[in-house]
Write a protein that holds these residues in place. Structure first.
Motif, short mmCIF file in Angstrom:
data_model
loop_
_atom_site.label_atom_id
_atom_site.label_comp_id
_atom_site.label_asym_id
_atom_site.label_seq_id
_atom_site.Cartn_x
_atom_site.Cartn_y
_atom_site.Cartn_z
N ILE A 152 -6.98 -17.36 64.60
CA ILE A 152 -7.92 -18.47 64.50
C ILE A 152 -7.19 -19.75 64.88
O ILE A 152 -6.21 -20.14 64.24
CB ILE A 152 -8.51 -18.56 63.08
N LEU A 153 -7.65 -20.38 65.96
CA LEU A 153 -7.01 -21.58 66.49
C LEU A 153 -7.92 -22.78 66.24
O LEU A 153 -9.07 -22.79 66.67
CB LEU A 153 -6.77 -21.44 68.00
N SER A 154 -7.42 -23.79 65.54
CA SER A 154 -8.15 -25.05 65.35
C SER A 154 -9.63 -24.82 65.05
O SER A 154 -10.50 -25.33 65.75
CB SER A 154 -8.04 -25.92 66.61
N MET A 187 -7.27 -35.13 72.87
CA MET A 187 -6.03 -34.67 73.49
C MET A 187 -5.03 -35.77 73.76
O MET A 187 -3.88 -35.48 74.09
CB MET A 187 -6.36 -33.94 74.80
N ALA A 188 -5.45 -37.04 73.63
CA ALA A 188 -4.57 -38.18 73.90
C ALA A 188 -3.89 -37.99 75.26
O ALA A 188 -4.54 -37.63 76.23
CB ALA A 188 -3.56 -38.35 72.77
N ASP A 189 -2.59 -38.20 75.32
CA ASP A 189 -1.86 -38.05 76.59
C ASP A 189 -0.97 -36.82 76.60
O ASP A 189 -0.05 -36.70 77.41
CB ASP A 189 -1.00 -39.29 76.84
N HIS A 244 -1.55 -32.91 65.60
CA HIS A 244 -2.36 -34.08 65.96
C HIS A 244 -3.86 -33.76 65.93
O HIS A 244 -4.64 -34.43 66.61
CB HIS A 244 -1.96 -34.59 67.34
N GLU A 245 -4.25 -32.75 65.16
CA GLU A 245 -5.66 -32.42 65.00
C GLU A 245 -6.44 -33.65 64.52
O GLU A 245 -5.97 -34.39 63.66
CB GLU A 245 -5.81 -31.28 63.98
N VAL A 246 -7.63 -33.86 65.12
CA VAL A 246 -8.42 -35.04 64.76
C VAL A 246 -9.75 -34.70 64.09
O VAL A 246 -10.39 -35.58 63.53
CB VAL A 246 -8.71 -35.92 66.01
N ILE A 247 -10.19 -33.43 64.15
CA ILE A 247 -11.50 -33.12 63.58
C ILE A 247 -11.45 -32.98 62.06
O ILE A 247 -12.49 -33.01 61.40
CB ILE A 247 -12.13 -31.87 64.22
N TYR A 248 -10.24 -32.83 61.50
CA TYR A 248 -10.00 -32.86 60.05
C TYR A 248 -8.49 -32.97 59.86
O TYR A 248 -7.73 -32.92 60.84
CB TYR A 248 -10.56 -31.62 59.34
N ASP A 249 -8.05 -33.10 58.64
CA ASP A 249 -6.62 -33.20 58.36
C ASP A 249 -5.99 -31.81 58.44
O ASP A 249 -6.34 -30.93 57.64
CB ASP A 249 -6.39 -33.81 56.97
N HIS A 274 -6.17 -30.54 68.97
CA HIS A 274 -7.24 -29.58 68.72
C HIS A 274 -7.23 -28.42 69.73
O HIS A 274 -7.36 -27.26 69.34
CB HIS A 274 -8.59 -30.29 68.78
N VAL A 275 -7.05 -28.72 71.01
CA VAL A 275 -7.13 -27.67 72.03
C VAL A 275 -5.73 -27.14 72.31
O VAL A 275 -5.22 -27.20 73.43
CB VAL A 275 -7.82 -28.19 73.31
N LEU A 276 -5.10 -26.61 71.29
CA LEU A 276 -3.67 -26.29 71.38
C LEU A 276 -3.36 -25.18 72.37
O LEU A 276 -2.27 -25.13 72.93
CB LEU A 276 -3.11 -25.98 70.00
N SER A 277 -4.32 -24.28 72.64
CA SER A 277 -4.06 -23.22 73.61
C SER A 277 -3.97 -23.75 75.04
O SER A 277 -3.37 -23.11 75.91
CB SER A 277 -5.16 -22.16 73.55
N MET A 278 -4.54 -24.94 75.29
CA MET A 278 -4.46 -25.57 76.60
C MET A 278 -3.37 -26.65 76.63
O MET A 278 -2.84 -26.95 77.69
CB MET A 278 -5.81 -26.19 76.98
N GLU A 279 -3.05 -27.19 75.47
CA GLU A 279 -2.03 -28.23 75.40
C GLU A 279 -0.62 -27.65 75.39
O GLU A 279 0.29 -28.21 76.01
CB GLU A 279 -2.24 -29.08 74.14
N ARG A 280 -0.43 -26.53 74.67
CA ARG A 280 0.89 -25.90 74.60
C ARG A 280 0.76 -24.40 74.84
O ARG A 280 1.06 -23.58 73.97
CB ARG A 280 1.54 -26.17 73.24
#
Length: 294
Positions: A152-154, A187-189, A244-249, A274-280
């Motif tokens: 389960i991811l984010s 996703m910021a930068d 850096h999840e933003v939808i909850y702590d 949040h989209v950690l599978s695409m970010e890392r």
């Protein structure tokens, strides 16, 4: 039982455009694949299948508005070990064709059971991100006997309610620059999505179709599972959250999951949101395979 040529209802101009952008994103898929539809009592479900035919099954459930094409940074690694089935969640913006929206938590579990049955999957590993993570938790509670293990991811809600900022950004998606603001918030930068995928995401936001993204029901999604529900999980589970999840702590979600879900492995990943599978992807791909192979 599969159906390569389903009857697709006449699409609006925005729907036709969306299907075109979906295909452009699917061109990013780095390995051989085949696509097809399977029938369910809730409509035709679109599937992208990859990997060795004799490998164990691995079902992938995408995030809201992202569709199965979001797995392009992950699919090569995971399909090296598994027969992967990237499933377009019925009722969301993707290529699946809803006929009778399930809408409820039980209905969504029944929909996925129909997909498993038509694919001939007796038992599978499952990976779900965001909305897909919520579906994954729901499914392992409703049909644990069909799940080998779950990643389960984010997850959307599941452990904690959405932060109020989520609704502010989501409600403004269709406004000028709304998609850019939403993706920047999430996703910021840290990562730059491929332009094909951003184009598809924007097309999905602008596609007006009443049979997709129905209004939430009290017994549907989004949903925060109760303590008793989480304590009843019987499936080996891995939870990955971005720092850096933003939808909850993320720390609070980590703590609730770790306290309640029996035997869960949980990790907060640095330099990811949040989209950690695409970010890392490199890290997530290896971490997931290590869990699945234990």
């Amino acid at each position: 039982m599969t159906n390569d040529s389903p009857i697709i209802p006449k699409l609006s101009a925005s729907g036709i455009h969306y299907f075109q952008t979906y295909d452009e994103s699917l061109a990013l898929w780095p390995i051989p694949y085949k696509t097809f539809y399977v029938p369910t009592r809730f409509g035709q479900t679109h599937v992208i299948e990859s990997g060795p035919e004799d490998a164990p099954p691995l079902v992938l459930l995408h995030g809201a508005l992202f569709s199965s094409t979001m797995w392009y940074p992950n699919i090569a690694d995971w399909s090296s070990k598994y027969r992967t089935y990237a499933i377009d969640i019925i009722g969301d913006k993707n290529k699946s064709i809803p006929a009778d929206l399930c809408g409820t938590r039980k209905g969504y579990a029944d929909w996925l059971l129909d997909v498993f049955n038509h694919l001939g999957i007796e038992k599978s590993h499952i990976i779900g991100l965001s909305l897909g993570g919520l579906h994954t938790m729901n499914f392992i509670l409703c049909a644990s006997e069909r799940v080998e293990s779950a990643v389960i991811l984010s997850p959307a809600e599941t452990f904690l309610p959405f932060h109020h900022d989520f609704y502010q950004y989501a409600l403004n998606l269709a406004e000028p620059n709304g998609v850019d603001h939403f993706l920047k918030w999430m996703m910021a930068d840290r990562s730059v999505l491929h332009e094909n995928f951003v184009k598809q995401f924007h097309a999905g936001v602008m596609w007006q179709d009443g049979s997709r993204n129905p209004k939430p029901k009290t017994d549907g999604f989004p949903y925060v599972f109760t303590d008793d529900e989480l304590k009843s999980v019987k499936v080996p589970t891995l939870l990955l959250l971005g720092e850096h999840e933003v939808i909850y702590d993320p720390k609070s979600a980590f703590n609730r999951a770790s306290t309640l879900v029996p035997g869960i492995e949980a990790e907060i990943i640095k330099n990811a949101g949040h989209v950690l599978s695409m970010e890392r992807p490199a890290y997530v791909n290896k971490r997931v395979l290590r869990f699945l192979e234990t």
